[in-house]
Design a protein around this motif. Structure first.
Motif, mmCIF file in Angstrom:
data_model
loop_
_atom_site.group_PDB
_atom_site.id
_atom_site.type_symbol
_atom_site.label_atom_id
_atom_site.label_comp_id
_atom_site.label_asym_id
_atom_site.label_seq_id
_atom_site.Cartn_x
_atom_site.Cartn_y
_atom_site.Cartn_z
ATOM 1 N N THR A 114 31.086 45.582 22.913
ATOM 2 C CA THR A 114 31.044 45.717 24.234
ATOM 3 C C THR A 114 30.871 45.272 24.968
ATOM 4 O OG1 THR A 114 29.137 47.176 23.767
ATOM 5 C CG2 THR A 114 31.216 47.401 23.369
ATOM 6 N N LEU A 115 30.791 45.223 27.323
ATOM 7 C CA LEU A 115 30.051 44.724 27.409
ATOM 8 C C LEU A 115 28.889 44.442 27.458
ATOM 9 C CD1 LEU A 115 30.775 42.408 29.779
ATOM 10 C CD2 LEU A 115 30.496 44.663 31.303
ATOM 11 N N GLU A 116 28.317 45.968 27.267
ATOM 12 C CA GLU A 116 26.758 45.794 26.915
ATOM 13 C C GLU A 116 26.482 45.043 25.589
ATOM 14 O OE1 GLU A 116 29.341 48.303 27.244
ATOM 15 O OE2 GLU A 116 29.380 49.485 29.579
ATOM 16 N N GLU A 117 26.776 45.249 25.271
ATOM 17 C CA GLU A 117 26.093 44.040 23.902
ATOM 18 C C GLU A 117 26.247 42.938 24.120
ATOM 19 O OE1 GLU A 117 27.824 46.197 19.648
ATOM 20 O OE2 GLU A 117 29.662 45.897 21.393
ATOM 21 N N GLU A 118 27.648 42.354 25.156
ATOM 22 C CA GLU A 118 26.627 40.964 25.488
ATOM 23 C C GLU A 118 25.622 40.968 26.322
ATOM 24 O OE1 GLU A 118 27.715 37.044 26.916
ATOM 25 O OE2 GLU A 118 27.848 38.516 24.239
ATOM 26 N N GLN A 119 25.646 42.264 27.065
ATOM 27 C CA GLN A 119 24.642 42.220 28.636
ATOM 28 C C GLN A 119 23.450 42.053 28.120
ATOM 29 O OE1 GLN A 119 24.618 42.570 31.683
ATOM 30 N NE2 GLN A 119 22.365 41.938 31.828
ATOM 31 N N ASP A 120 23.073 43.206 26.638
ATOM 32 C CA ASP A 120 22.184 43.090 26.074
ATOM 33 C C ASP A 120 21.573 41.957 25.212
ATOM 34 O OD1 ASP A 120 21.434 45.836 26.434
ATOM 35 O OD2 ASP A 120 21.639 46.488 24.472
ATOM 36 N N LYS A 121 22.779 40.696 24.727
ATOM 37 C CA LYS A 121 21.880 39.152 24.210
ATOM 38 C C LYS A 121 22.108 38.920 24.782
ATOM 39 C CE LYS A 121 22.647 40.757 19.784
ATOM 40 N NZ LYS A 121 21.640 41.286 18.877
ATOM 41 N N ASN A 122 22.176 38.398 26.418
ATOM 42 C CA ASN A 122 22.351 37.633 27.318
ATOM 43 C C ASN A 122 22.170 38.056 28.450
ATOM 44 O OD1 ASN A 122 22.898 35.358 25.292
ATOM 45 N ND2 ASN A 122 25.741 35.866 25.644
ATOM 46 N N GLY A 123 21.402 38.935 28.732
ATOM 47 C CA GLY A 123 20.652 39.244 30.266
ATOM 48 C C GLY A 123 20.024 38.584 30.896
ATOM 49 N N HIS A 124 19.244 37.726 29.600
ATOM 50 C CA HIS A 124 18.627 36.483 30.529
ATOM 51 C C HIS A 124 19.109 35.574 31.522
ATOM 52 C CE1 HIS A 124 19.533 35.127 27.072
ATOM 53 N NE2 HIS A 124 19.446 33.672 27.136
ATOM 54 N N VAL A 125 20.376 35.306 30.856
ATOM 55 C CA VAL A 125 21.125 34.662 31.417
ATOM 56 C C VAL A 125 22.335 34.837 32.698
ATOM 57 C CG1 VAL A 125 20.422 32.567 30.320
ATOM 58 C CG2 VAL A 125 22.867 33.613 29.797
ATOM 59 N N ALA A 126 22.684 36.099 32.219
ATOM 60 C CA ALA A 126 23.696 36.869 32.705
ATOM 61 C C ALA A 126 24.042 37.871 34.194
ATOM 62 C CB ALA A 126 24.055 38.064 31.501
ATOM 63 N N VAL A 127 24.728 37.576 34.668
ATOM 64 C CA VAL A 127 25.009 38.123 36.195
ATOM 65 C C VAL A 127 25.612 39.051 35.961
ATOM 66 C CG1 VAL A 127 24.475 37.956 39.037
ATOM 67 C CG2 VAL A 127 23.092 36.397 37.871
ATOM 68 N N PRO A 128 25.447 40.429 36.658
ATOM 69 C CA PRO A 128 26.511 40.964 36.681
ATOM 70 C C PRO A 128 27.510 40.532 38.271
ATOM 71 C CG PRO A 128 24.858 42.865 36.334
ATOM 72 C CD PRO A 128 24.724 41.091 36.885
ATOM 73 N N THR A 129 28.842 41.197 37.826
ATOM 74 C CA THR A 129 29.794 40.366 39.077
ATOM 75 C C THR A 129 31.224 41.113 38.923
ATOM 76 O OG1 THR A 129 31.002 38.817 40.332
ATOM 77 C CG2 THR A 129 30.982 38.838 37.233
ATOM 78 N N VAL A 130 32.351 41.665 39.353
ATOM 79 C CA VAL A 130 33.437 41.857 39.477
ATOM 80 C C VAL A 130 34.828 40.827 39.854
ATOM 81 C CG1 VAL A 130 34.895 43.836 40.071
ATOM 82 C CG2 VAL A 130 33.075 44.023 40.169
ATOM 83 N N ILE A 131 36.066 40.870 38.731
ATOM 84 C CA ILE A 131 36.821 39.952 39.204
ATOM 85 C C ILE A 131 38.039 40.600 39.020
ATOM 86 C CG2 ILE A 131 37.989 38.444 37.961
ATOM 87 C CD1 ILE A 131 35.290 37.264 37.927
ATOM 88 N N ASN A 132 38.610 40.584 40.074
ATOM 89 C CA ASN A 132 39.914 41.342 40.684
ATOM 90 C C ASN A 132 39.392 43.089 39.998
ATOM 91 O OD1 ASN A 132 40.876 39.192 41.235
ATOM 92 N ND2 ASN A 132 42.086 38.932 39.021
ATOM 93 N N GLY A 133 38.647 43.316 40.607
ATOM 94 C CA GLY A 133 37.970 45.189 40.191
ATOM 95 C C GLY A 133 37.679 45.132 38.638
ATOM 96 N N ARG A 134 37.674 44.502 37.743
ATOM 97 C CA ARG A 134 37.085 44.508 36.415
ATOM 98 C C ARG A 134 35.555 44.497 36.227
ATOM 99 N NH1 ARG A 134 40.155 44.253 31.443
ATOM 100 N NH2 ARG A 134 42.005 43.366 32.374
ATOM 101 N N PRO A 135 34.650 44.683 36.185
ATOM 102 C CA PRO A 135 33.393 44.547 35.201
ATOM 103 C C PRO A 135 33.854 43.470 34.459
ATOM 104 C CG PRO A 135 33.843 46.462 35.292
ATOM 105 C CD PRO A 135 34.993 46.341 35.391
ATOM 106 N N ALA A 136 32.339 42.468 34.872
ATOM 107 C CA ALA A 136 31.911 41.127 34.282
ATOM 108 C C ALA A 136 30.937 40.434 34.784
ATOM 109 C CB ALA A 136 32.925 39.943 34.535
ATOM 110 N N LEU A 137 30.396 40.324 33.402
ATOM 111 C CA LEU A 137 29.395 39.079 33.720
ATOM 112 C C LEU A 137 29.107 37.369 34.089
ATOM 113 C CD1 LEU A 137 27.754 40.366 30.765
ATOM 114 C CD2 LEU A 137 26.964 41.077 32.990
ATOM 115 N N LEU A 138 28.820 36.888 34.400
ATOM 116 C CA LEU A 138 28.113 35.122 34.930
ATOM 117 C C LEU A 138 27.385 35.097 34.316
ATOM 118 C CD1 LEU A 138 29.523 33.051 35.921
ATOM 119 C CD2 LEU A 138 27.822 33.620 38.199
ATOM 120 N N GLU A 139 27.872 34.174 33.255
ATOM 121 C CA GLU A 139 26.000 33.486 31.823
ATOM 122 C C GLU A 139 26.597 31.969 32.319
ATOM 123 O OE1 GLU A 139 27.087 37.159 28.766
ATOM 124 O OE2 GLU A 139 27.465 34.612 27.885
ATOM 125 N N VAL A 140 25.311 31.293 33.554
ATOM 126 C CA VAL A 140 25.521 30.018 33.364
ATOM 127 C C VAL A 140 23.508 29.851 32.323
ATOM 128 C CG1 VAL A 140 24.363 28.455 34.969
ATOM 129 C CG2 VAL A 140 25.691 29.935 35.168
#
Length: 195
Positions: A114-140
């Motif tokens: 899930t996106l929540e699992e990904e946020q839990d794992k990579n929250g330190h480099v993830a920024v919430p965003t939206v692509i064409n209305g779809r929830p997303a994360l940008l990770e750098v």
């Protein structure tokens, strides 16, 4: 990169075949009309939803070619992990700027985390965003040099699009350039992702 992203990308590198998935009917379309959902190539025993979006088959070749990736050289990999599954597709870029950029390589992973699992794992480099209305994360991730990742939410889990800047010069690429124009590519691909 999250634990499953690292494992899945490593598996993609190891088990990707040199052949294109061209034996199946390739997806070709000038319009963003997702193909009919097919039976997943692989499933796992986790009880998680099946991965119903296959990036090598469900993104039209002409869309990827227009985005600067050689769809004729795409490589697929099946990655059942037991507790989750990733279907992967790797593309080589075609854009080259001598002395600056050899190409951008792109890995697309479709998985049932899930996106929540990904946020839990990579929250330190993830920024919430939206692509064409779809929830997303940008990770750098500064530890994952010259890589930009977008993680898009789906009804079965996520689709991870990870682009690697293959530089054509010595020295580092400034982190501010890792994601240049990548969001535009993601926005072009997103309509083909079945919810």
């Amino acid at each position: 990169m999250g634990r499953w992203g690292t494992v899945a990308l490593a598996a993609l590198a190891v088990v990707a075949t040199a052949c294109s998935p061209g034996s199946a009917e390739p997806a070709t379309s000038d319009e963003a009309s997702p193909s009919t959902t097919r039976t997943p190539r692989i499933t796992d025993d986790s009880g998680r939803p099946p991965v119903t979006f296959d990036p090598c088959y469900d993104i039209p070749d002409d869309v990827m070619n227009a985005a600067g990736y050689d769809a004729g050289k795409k490589e697929l990999a099946d990655m059942p992990m037991g507790t989750y599954t990733f279907l992967g597709c790797a593309y080589e870029g075609t854009v080259s700027i001598p002395g600056v950029l050899a190409r951008y390589d792109l890995n697309i992973l479709s998985g049932n985390v899930t996106l929540e699992e990904e946020q839990d794992k990579n929250g330190h480099v993830a920024v919430p965003t939206v692509i064409n209305g779809r929830p997303a994360l940008l990770e750098v991730d500064p530890g994952n040099v010259e890589t930009c990742r977008y993680v898009l939410e789906t009804n079965f889990g996520v689709v991870i699009l990870s682009r690697l800047y293959q530089k054509d010069h010595s020295g580092p690429v400034p982190q501010s350039e890792w994601c240049n124009e990548f969001e535009q590519t993601i926005s072009t691909i997103e309509p083909f992702i079945q919810n």
